[in-house]
Design a protein around this motif. Sequence first.
Motif, mmCIF file in Angstrom:
data_model
loop_
_atom_site.group_PDB
_atom_site.id
_atom_site.type_symbol
_atom_site.label_atom_id
_atom_site.label_comp_id
_atom_site.label_asym_id
_atom_site.label_seq_id
_atom_site.Cartn_x
_atom_site.Cartn_y
_atom_site.Cartn_z
ATOM 1 N N UNK A 154 7.626 -3.037 -2.614
ATOM 2 C CA UNK A 154 6.450 -2.281 -2.207
ATOM 3 C C UNK A 154 5.963 -1.414 -3.368
ATOM 4 N N UNK A 155 4.673 -1.496 -3.680
ATOM 5 C CA UNK A 155 4.075 -0.683 -4.738
ATOM 6 C C UNK A 155 3.864 0.735 -4.200
ATOM 7 N N UNK A 156 4.431 1.749 -4.835
ATOM 8 C CA UNK A 156 4.314 3.129 -4.328
ATOM 9 C C UNK A 156 2.858 3.602 -4.256
ATOM 10 N N UNK A 157 2.574 4.465 -3.281
ATOM 11 C CA UNK A 157 1.218 4.963 -3.099
ATOM 12 C C UNK A 157 0.721 5.743 -4.303
ATOM 13 N N UNK B 73 -2.872 -3.131 6.836
ATOM 14 C CA UNK B 73 -1.547 -2.973 6.262
ATOM 15 C C UNK B 73 -1.366 -1.572 5.690
ATOM 16 N N UNK B 74 -0.133 -1.126 5.603
ATOM 17 C CA UNK B 74 0.149 0.207 5.075
ATOM 18 C C UNK B 74 0.786 0.152 3.693
ATOM 19 N N UNK B 75 0.890 -1.036 3.118
ATOM 20 C CA UNK B 75 1.513 -1.142 1.796
ATOM 21 C C UNK B 75 0.953 -2.330 1.040
ATOM 22 N N UNK B 76 1.155 -2.300 -0.262
ATOM 23 C CA UNK B 76 0.849 -3.447 -1.111
ATOM 24 C C UNK B 76 2.171 -3.996 -1.610
ATOM 25 N N UNK B 77 2.304 -5.302 -1.589
ATOM 26 C CA UNK B 77 3.544 -5.942 -2.003
ATOM 27 C C UNK B 77 4.012 -6.903 -0.930
ATOM 28 N N UNK B 78 5.314 -7.086 -0.845
ATOM 29 C CA UNK B 78 5.886 -7.939 0.183
ATOM 30 C C UNK B 78 7.255 -7.397 0.546
ATOM 31 N N UNK B 79 7.966 -8.063 1.459
ATOM 32 C CA UNK B 79 9.254 -7.574 1.929
ATOM 33 C C UNK B 79 10.179 -7.209 0.766
ATOM 34 N N UNK B 80 10.622 -5.968 0.742
ATOM 35 C CA UNK B 80 11.570 -5.525 -0.276
ATOM 36 C C UNK B 80 10.940 -5.156 -1.607
ATOM 37 N N UNK C 183 10.955 -2.567 8.268
ATOM 38 C CA UNK C 183 9.715 -2.781 9.017
ATOM 39 C C UNK C 183 8.666 -1.734 8.665
ATOM 40 N N UNK C 184 9.086 -0.462 8.553
ATOM 41 C CA UNK C 184 8.134 0.592 8.241
ATOM 42 C C UNK C 184 7.470 0.359 6.891
ATOM 43 N N UNK C 185 8.241 -0.130 5.929
ATOM 44 C CA UNK C 185 7.706 -0.343 4.591
ATOM 45 C C UNK C 185 6.712 -1.492 4.537
ATOM 46 N N UNK C 186 6.853 -2.465 5.414
ATOM 47 C CA UNK C 186 6.051 -3.683 5.312
ATOM 48 C C UNK C 186 5.137 -3.895 6.521
#
Length: 383
Positions: free
Chosen positions: A205-208, A196-203, A176-179
């Motif tokens: 995630x593109x690193x900051x 949103x706090x990330x780019x990508x989707x569940x599982x 949940x935290x990642x997405x």
Amino acid sequence: MARARLKTKKLLTPELELALICSGPEVSADAKGRLAGIANGKIDWTLFLKLVMRHQLFPMIYWRYKERYLPVFPVSVVAELQKADRMNKIRTMQMTMEMTELVRGLAERGISAIVVKGIPLAQMLYQNITHRTSNDIDILVRQDELEAAKQVLEERGYEAEKEQYCLIHDALPEWIEQTQSVACFDARRKIMVDLTICLGSHGAVIPWEEIEGCIEEIIFAGQMIRVVKKEVLFLHLILHGAGHAWFRLKWLLDIAYILEKGEISWRELYRLSDKIGVSHIVNQSLLLVHEICGITLPEKIERKASNSKVAYKLAQQAMELMKISDFNPVKLGPMPPSKTYFLYKKYRFCMLHSWKQRIQYGYYEVVNLIMGIGRELSIKISG
């Protein structure tokens, strides 16, 4: 040995092929010849309009029609395209003004927001913000800025959707935290903002640190806007479109337009996609954009994509879902049970590259299914 081509015949009806050529990256002399042949044939114009509206291809089609790049359409079709285009122009201008106000308000609180996709993407790819539809405003912030950003939106009249995770939070805190994202809606302006706090989707995630290397500042309606570009943007668009099984083909056309610009580094794209374990999803999107949109890929890249068993399977699964006329994963619920619902969940399961992710996703969906059934039963009991 290269794999057999995707079975696109049932998907690419004359109506959809006409829509894709009319809205694609380049209306070449060859394409104009194909257009004339298709348009002069037996076209179901009602179906054509339905497909154009469903896939949100009408802005580019109407613009090209006005510029006389396209063959003559029936008067009734032109009238419907004109009506939809006019409404899109008004909506786009409203959302542009709101986007700049939001970015300004967030900056005043020290929040370095990044606008993803949407209106800046339309300008970047189509050189005109009204040539692409935007359904919401996507804003990326850091995790420690999420609550402050949410407060800025609430002060402007937005209301955040209620949290629905409960059991999932306890069992899958890392997932949940990642997405995590917060959907906020302004009922007065009728505008949705996705924080949103990330780019990508569940599982996936593109690193900051990768994002920071692809940030560019642009001036938009007098306001400095931060956006992502290059391979990070391209990969995010792929993950977003693939996650929704490309049910709106405007997302696949975005990929086509980026590829036609020729500014993507294949080495960098695959380095990044390998890093987060999504090269099979990249290959799926390339197979689809090649077969459906007719984009020519470098021979080495086409061979790489075609030889991926997982990518080929995902492409076929996505096309099966695309053929379902009312398919929309955003509105797809477990009640009442449907074949489409389980086909889509199977597709999402196959997208995940590790068994750890698949187990997490399975638990996530089981809990969502139980909660969905519970909500339906409570509504029936109270009713």
